[in-house]
Design an enzyme around this catalytic site. Sequence first.
Site, PDB file in Angstrom:
ATOM      1  N   GLU A 180      -3.908   1.537  -7.586  1.00 27.35           N
ATOM      2  CA  GLU A 180      -4.321   2.670  -6.758  1.00 27.35           C
ATOM      3  C   GLU A 180      -3.455   3.888  -7.067  1.00 27.35           C
ATOM      4  O   GLU A 180      -2.362   4.039  -6.486  1.00 27.35           O
ATOM      5  CB  GLU A 180      -4.166   2.332  -5.269  1.00 27.35           C
ATOM      6  N   HIS A 223       0.862  -1.192   0.000  1.00 25.97           N
ATOM      7  CA  HIS A 223       0.000   0.000   0.000  1.00 25.97           C
ATOM      8  C   HIS A 223       0.897   1.241   0.000  1.00 25.97           C
ATOM      9  O   HIS A 223       1.940   1.269   0.663  1.00 25.97           O
ATOM     10  CB  HIS A 223      -0.911  -0.010   1.231  1.00 25.97           C
TER      11      HIS A 223
END
Length: 258
Positions: free
Chosen positions: A169, A97
């Site tokens: 993302e 992430h």
Amino acid sequence: MKPFLIIGNWKLNGSIIFVKDYINKIKKFLNKKKLDYCKISIAPAYPYLYLFNIYLNNIQMSLTAQNVDIHLSGSFTGEISINMLKDIGVKYVIVGHSERRMFHKETDKYISKKFYIIKSNGLIPILCLGETELQKNMNQTKDICVKQIDVILNDYGIEAFNNTIIAYEPIWAIGSGQLANPIEVQKIHKFIREYISQKDFKISKNIIIQYGGSINENNMDMFIKQKDINGFLIGKASLTAEDFISIVKKAEKILSSI
Ligand code: PEP
């Protein structure tokens, strides 16, 4: 029918009261509604994973961990292992992430190792990747995606991606309310799938490619309709049970019609 997986990432939020209330609401919804088109999962912070597992009691929702250590056991104070996560019913683990890359200085090489260890020890890694705003403006999106995928390919080969998940993302879209263009996102997802396909067609067909970045009930429609978007990784909008349920309801409806 394309696979579709919606995961709520709670990040550093939650409490016992919050978890119980959230699960009650989700249970009420899922007791009445059989999910035919999408799978759902929540990634609470570590202390609440077990609570989630107990209260959820195997209803149509799985558990995701936000992180894990690369070691399986031993003298690593403060860490959590894959076996511990398996013990409490976790299915997916988020890796790479942008917040961990940025705030915890996790490198591509370290992420590659973590991805492989998760996969080879029986959990499903979700590899987050994506470009910064500057990289986007310099037309480097595809190069960044390739770079982040290549580390794993070079270290462990294409088999490492078998039955795993990639979450595209764009960093500039995370938590910013700045939504990416769904057509552009589809292009990137298609590119990623084709890139994997050059190494192994079957793996590329099965790989789930999620989109993450400011998704909510009001902006999800066009994303869900794109051929190569197989789910969402959702931060902010997953923090309210009602919002998460609305997203799932809407996803079921749209997916049933395409
Ligand atoms: C995320 O953190 O992965 C994310 C997509 O967050 P948000 O939905 O809040 O943009």
